[in-house]
Motif scaffolding. Structure first.
Motif, PDB file in Angstrom:
ATOM      1  N   ASP A   1     115.450  50.145  28.321  1.00  0.00           N
ATOM      2  CA  ASP A   1     115.502  49.217  29.457  1.00  0.00           C
ATOM      3  C   ASP A   1     116.817  48.450  29.514  1.00  0.00           C
ATOM      4  O   ASP A   1     117.202  47.937  30.574  1.00  0.00           O
ATOM      5  CB  ASP A   1     114.339  48.226  29.394  1.00  0.00           C
TER       6      ASP A   1
ATOM      7  N   ALA B   1     119.126  49.711  32.221  1.00  0.00           N
ATOM      8  CA  ALA B   1     118.697  49.749  33.625  1.00  0.00           C
ATOM      9  C   ALA B   1     119.673  49.077  34.582  1.00  0.00           C
ATOM     10  O   ALA B   1     120.047  49.673  35.613  1.00  0.00           O
ATOM     11  CB  ALA B   1     117.295  49.153  33.764  1.00  0.00           C
ATOM     12  N   PRO B   2     120.142  47.836  34.314  1.00  0.00           N
ATOM     13  CA  PRO B   2     121.088  47.214  35.260  1.00  0.00           C
ATOM     14  C   PRO B   2     122.392  48.004  35.388  1.00  0.00           C
ATOM     15  O   PRO B   2     122.948  48.127  36.483  1.00  0.00           O
ATOM     16  CB  PRO B   2     121.341  45.825  34.653  1.00  0.00           C
TER      17      PRO B   2
ATOM     18  N   VAL C   1     122.818  51.323  34.901  1.00  0.00           N
ATOM     19  CA  VAL C   1     122.581  52.574  35.620  1.00  0.00           C
ATOM     20  C   VAL C   1     122.449  52.314  37.114  1.00  0.00           C
ATOM     21  O   VAL C   1     123.024  53.042  37.947  1.00  0.00           O
ATOM     22  CB  VAL C   1     121.322  53.272  35.077  1.00  0.00           C
ATOM     23  N   ARG C   2     121.727  51.269  37.478  1.00  0.00           N
ATOM     24  CA  ARG C   2     121.547  50.959  38.910  1.00  0.00           C
ATOM     25  C   ARG C   2     122.888  50.599  39.564  1.00  0.00           C
ATOM     26  O   ARG C   2     123.178  51.030  40.681  1.00  0.00           O
ATOM     27  CB  ARG C   2     120.537  49.824  39.072  1.00  0.00           C
ATOM     28  N   GLU C   3     123.702  49.811  38.874  1.00  0.00           N
ATOM     29  CA  GLU C   3     124.998  49.439  39.437  1.00  0.00           C
ATOM     30  C   GLU C   3     125.909  50.656  39.556  1.00  0.00           C
ATOM     31  O   GLU C   3     126.637  50.815  40.551  1.00  0.00           O
ATOM     32  CB  GLU C   3     125.658  48.379  38.553  1.00  0.00           C
TER      33      GLU C   3
ATOM     34  N   VAL D   1     125.017  53.839  39.992  1.00  0.00           N
ATOM     35  CA  VAL D   1     124.576  54.683  41.106  1.00  0.00           C
ATOM     36  C   VAL D   1     124.893  54.025  42.445  1.00  0.00           C
ATOM     37  O   VAL D   1     125.404  54.678  43.373  1.00  0.00           O
ATOM     38  CB  VAL D   1     123.074  54.989  40.988  1.00  0.00           C
ATOM     39  N   ASP D   2     124.608  52.736  42.567  1.00  0.00           N
ATOM     40  CA  ASP D   2     124.897  52.031  43.823  1.00  0.00           C
ATOM     41  C   ASP D   2     126.387  52.088  44.141  1.00  0.00           C
ATOM     42  O   ASP D   2     126.786  52.300  45.295  1.00  0.00           O
ATOM     43  CB  ASP D   2     124.443  50.570  43.729  1.00  0.00           C
TER      44      ASP D   2
END
Length: 270
Positions: free
Chosen positions: A195, A198-199, A201-203, A205-206
Motif C-alpha cells: 500500500d 499506491a500514491p 503509482v496513481r500519480e 499513471v495520472d
C-alpha cells in the motif's frame, strides 16, 4: 438481437449479462465445461446451455459471438455447421478478420473490447472502448449497433491497427501489472506494505496519461537521471532474483535509449 455466445471464460462471463442488460436476447451459451455453460446461461431468461463440441444443430441467432481464446477460433469456426450467411464475430485483439476467409458461408467480423477481465471485478461497459471490423457492410452495421448498445466509445478499426492497439495494451496493462507484482514481492520480502506504493503509482499513471508530449516526456527515476551509484545498488539488491535483475537492467537501458532519442530528435518548427 438474438445472440449465441461461445465461451464461458472471463470475457464471456462479463459480456453475457451485459448483453442481456442492454436488451438483447441471449439464445444459448456454448462451452467445453457443461457446468460453466449452465451457470452462465442461468443468468439470461430462456437461455440454454450447450456443450462443445456441439452434438445438435446450431440454434438460429442474429449473431454468434466467439468469446474463446485466440488459438481456438480457427478450430471452432471449422467444427461448427454454420447457417449460410450467419454473422459470426470474434472478440480478439490480435486475430485478423481474415481468420474467417476459410469459412465463406459466414459473414465474419470483430467486436473487440479494450479492457482487462478478472473474476469478481465488475465491468463498467459504457466506458469500455469497443472496436468493430467487418468486410461486409451489413455486418458492420449490425456490429456497430450492438457495440453502441453496450458502450459510449465505439469506433471502426482494421486488423493492423487493432493488432498495434492490442500490443500497446499488453505493455500498458499486462506488463505493468507484472512489474507491480515484482514490486509487491520485493516489499513483502522486506516486511513492507504494498500500500505504500499506491500514491506513487496513481500519480505516475495520472501524469503519464495527462502528458502532452507522452509518457516518455515525464520519465523520472535513477535511470533517467543516469544515477550510476543508485542503479548499481539496486542491481546488487536483486542478486537473489537474477531474472528481475536482468529485467531491471533492460528497462534501465530502454529508458536511457528513449531519453537519448528524445533529446536527439529535432524540434518541429513552430
Amino acid at each position: 438481437m438474438r445472440i449465441g455466445l461461445f465461451g464461458t471464460g472471463r470475457v464471456a462471463t462479463a459480456l453475457g449479462p451485459a448483453l442481456v442488460a442492454a436488451g438483447h436476447a441471449l439464445i444459448f451459451v456454448a462451452g467445453r465445461t457443461p457446468a460453466s455453460a449452465l451457470a452462465l446461461a442461468a443468468l439470461a431468461p430462456g437461455c440454454v446451455a450447450l456443450s462443445l463440441p456441439l452434438a445438435q444443430a446450431l440454434p438460429p441467432a442474429d449473431l454468434y459471438l466467439l468469446a474463446v481464446p485466440d488459438a481456438a477460433v480457427p478450430n471452432l469456426l471449422a467444427a461448427v455447421a454454420w447457417p449460410s450467411g450467419a454473422l459470426v464475430a470474434h472478440l480478439a485483439g490480435a486475430l485478423p478478420v481474415a481468420v474467417f476467409a476459410a469459412q465463406p458461408q459466414v459473414r465474419g467480423g470483430v467486436l473487440y473490447p479494450l479492457q482487462t477481465f478478472s473474476p469478481g471485478r465488475a465491468i463498467n461497459w459504457p466506458a469500455v472502448p469497443l472496436f468493430v471490423e467487418a468486410p461486409d457492410a451489413a455486418a458492420e452495421v449490425q456490429l456497430l449497433a450492438l457495440a453502441h448498445s453496450l458502450s459510449q466509445h465505439v469506433a471502426r478499426l482494421d486488423s493492423a491497427q487493432r493488432l498495434r492497439l492490442h500490443l500497446g495494451a499488453v505493455f500498458a496493462s499486462n506488463f505493468t501489472n507484472h512489474v507491480l507484482g515484482i514490486a509487491h514481492q520485493l516489499l513483502g520480502e522486506a516486511g513492507l506494505s504494498f500500500d505504500l506504493l499506491a500514491p506513487l503509482v496513481r500519480e505516475t499513471v495520472d501524469k503519464a496519461l495527462g502528458a502532452q508530449l507522452g509518457p516518455f516526456a515525464v520519465q523520472t527515476g535513477p535511470a533517467a537521471r543516469h544515477d550510476t551509484p543508485t542503479l548499481a545498488a539496486h542491481a546488487a539488491a536483486l542478486v537473489a532474483h537474477p531474472a528481475w535483475q536482468t529485467l531491471y537492467t533492460q528497462l534501465t537501458q530502454s529508458i536511457q535509449a528513449a531519453e537519448a532519442a528524445t533529446v536527439a530528435r529535432p524540434l518541429s518548427p513552430a
